[in-house]
Design an enzyme around this catalytic site. Structure first.
Site, PDB file in Angstrom:
ATOM      1  N   GLY A 169      47.285  -9.085 -24.135  1.00 50.06           N
ATOM      2  CA  GLY A 169      46.089  -8.568 -23.485  1.00 50.06           C
ATOM      3  C   GLY A 169      46.036  -7.054 -23.484  1.00 50.06           C
ATOM      4  CB  CYS A 170      43.545  -4.888 -21.823  1.00 48.95           C
ATOM      5  SG  CYS A 170      42.062  -5.740 -22.399  1.00 48.95           S
ATOM      6  CG  PHE A 171      49.511  -5.442 -20.226  1.00 45.86           C
ATOM      7  CD1 PHE A 171      50.738  -5.428 -20.880  1.00 45.86           C
ATOM      8  CD2 PHE A 171      49.017  -6.659 -19.784  1.00 45.86           C
ATOM      9  CE1 PHE A 171      51.450  -6.598 -21.103  1.00 45.86           C
ATOM     10  CE2 PHE A 171      49.724  -7.842 -19.990  1.00 45.86           C
ATOM     11  CZ  PHE A 171      50.938  -7.810 -20.651  1.00 45.86           C
ATOM     12  CB  ALA A 172      49.897  -5.358 -25.253  1.00 44.59           C
ATOM     13  CG  PHE A 178      44.739  -0.679 -16.252  1.00 46.75           C
ATOM     14  CD1 PHE A 178      45.771  -0.271 -15.414  1.00 46.75           C
ATOM     15  CD2 PHE A 178      43.780   0.254 -16.614  1.00 46.75           C
ATOM     16  CE1 PHE A 178      45.843   1.034 -14.955  1.00 46.75           C
ATOM     17  CE2 PHE A 178      43.837   1.559 -16.161  1.00 46.75           C
ATOM     18  CZ  PHE A 178      44.867   1.961 -15.329  1.00 46.75           C
TER      19      PHE A 178
END
Length: 400
Positions: A166-169, A376
């Site tokens: 997801g977007c935190f990666a 995030f």
């Protein structure tokens, strides 16, 4: 048998780099198909045969108007979607069609970004020792890391494939690259984040309005970075130093963002006040990262924040009293590309390091020395990376 001539401690010290990990190059890539946000609501409801949902369409228009996005890039064209109507329904079995796209296009887009980074780095690709590949788009074996290794003609490389993060990666791959580079003397790590929305695109649903948020925000893109410690000043020019990195799960955030892979593709849901959760906890993350450095003025550092949406950026700015200038690079990437999940923060780093030279500033961090990178995403998970900029130089690389 003769005894060993060195100790384990001596071996371990010899394996480790002397200095911190650095970002040595950045490359980015997008699909050719560009969609403008002002036109997207009409296009989206037409291609999904949902024009009869007039109230929902008006709500989606308002979402797009407030998104602060000017344009996005998407692999899925109108022609392709017309030929694959199951991907245009809200809940129709379509995983095979989606997988057929992403298993090919994710490594292909990643290759384009990686080639740009290799070109800037200027060193033989045979010097790449490690590959970290990240995507939220599909799952396959052997994975996108293998496909990219073959496509680039890399021979001996240690690979790590990260799916469904997801977007935190974008922060995760930098944290992993830092650990690899600093614990393997001479390592040169290629990180690649490649995201294609073919797994998440779907038509609207009156009973699941939250799914429209992703349709209004997400775009396709890939970014690659080259990392390593102890750069060779004769041929390598660092862009940023990776000083520290940490991951945390925010309290009371379970279910805030989740995604589930089903026959209908990857279905994302936002179940809580995500901007409120992030802004409530952002100062604690900053204090944990910067207290050892004696820094408490959040306007004295440069910012690279995952642009999950304008509400997140607005509430973070308000919570810590940020000047609008601190989020300039972040908001620029949101405007010009949308939310590209894990790839976003590398796009922002790329934008940030280019602008100071144009504006006559002294460092790659908008003229500032210290900076923070935030990712995030699902969990709700936050990645925090402390960065240090380097002086803007011209001409040939010099010793760091």
């Amino acid at each position: 048998m003769a005894g060993a001539t060195v100790t384990v401690d001596e071996v371990r010290k010899g394996q480790r780099a002397t200095g911190p990990a650095t970002v040595l190059a950045i490359g980015t890539a997008t699909p050719a198909n560009c969609v403008y946000q002002a036109d997207y609501p009409d296009y989206y409801f037409r291609i999904t045969k949902s024009d009869h949902l007039t109230d929902l369409k008006e709500k989606f228009k308002r979402m797009c108007d407030k998104s602060m996005i000017r344009k996005r890039y998407m692999h899925l064209t109108e022609e392709f979607l017309s030929e694959n109507p199951s991907m245009c329904a809200y809940m129709a079995p379509s995983l095979d069609a989606r997988q057929d796209v992403v298993v090919t296009e994710v490594p292909k887009l990643g290759k384009a970004a990686a080639q740009e980074a290799i070109k800037e780095w200027g060193q033989p690709k045979s010097r790449i020792t490690h590959l970290v590949f990240c995507t939220t788009s599909g799952v396959d074996m052997p994975g996108a890391d293998y496909q990219l290794t073959k496509a680039l003609g890399l021979r001996v490389v240690n690979r790590l494939m990260m799916y469904q993060q997801g977007c935190f990666a974008g922060g995760t791959v930098l944290r992993v690259a830092k650990d690899v580079a600093e614990n393997n003397r001479g390592a040169r790590v290629m990180v690649v984040c490649s995201e294609i929305t073919a797994v998440t695109f779907r038509g609207p649903s009156e009973s699941h309005v939250d799914s429209l948020v992703g349709q209004a925000l997400f775009g396709d893109g890939a970014a690659a970075g080259r990392g390593g410690a102890d750069p060779d000043g004769r041929v390598e020019r660092p862009l940023f130093q990776l000083v520290s990195a940490a991951q945390t799960i925010l309290p009371d955030s379970e279910g805030a963002i989740d995604g589930h892979l089903r026959e209908v593709g990857l279905a994302f849901h936002l179940l809580k006040d995500v901007p409120g959760l992030i802004s409530k906890n952002i100062e604690r993350a900053l204090e944990d990262a910067f207290e050892p450095l004696g820094i408490s003025d959040w306007n004295s550092i440069f910012w690279v924040a995952h642009p999950g949406g304008p509400a997140i950026l607005d509430q973070v700015e308000a919570k810590v009293g940020l000047d609008k200038a601190r989020m300039r690079a972040t908001r620029h990437v949101l405007s010009e590309y949308g939310n590209m999940s894990s790839a976003c923060v590398l796009f922002i780093l790329d934008e940030m390091r280019k602008r100071p030279a144009e504006d006559g500033q002294s460092t790659t961090g908008e003229g500032l020395d210290w900076g923070v990178l935030f990712g995030f995403g699902p969990g709700l998970t936050v990645e925090t990376v402390v960065l240090h900029s380097v002086p803007i130089t011209t001409g040939a690389p010099t010793a760091a």
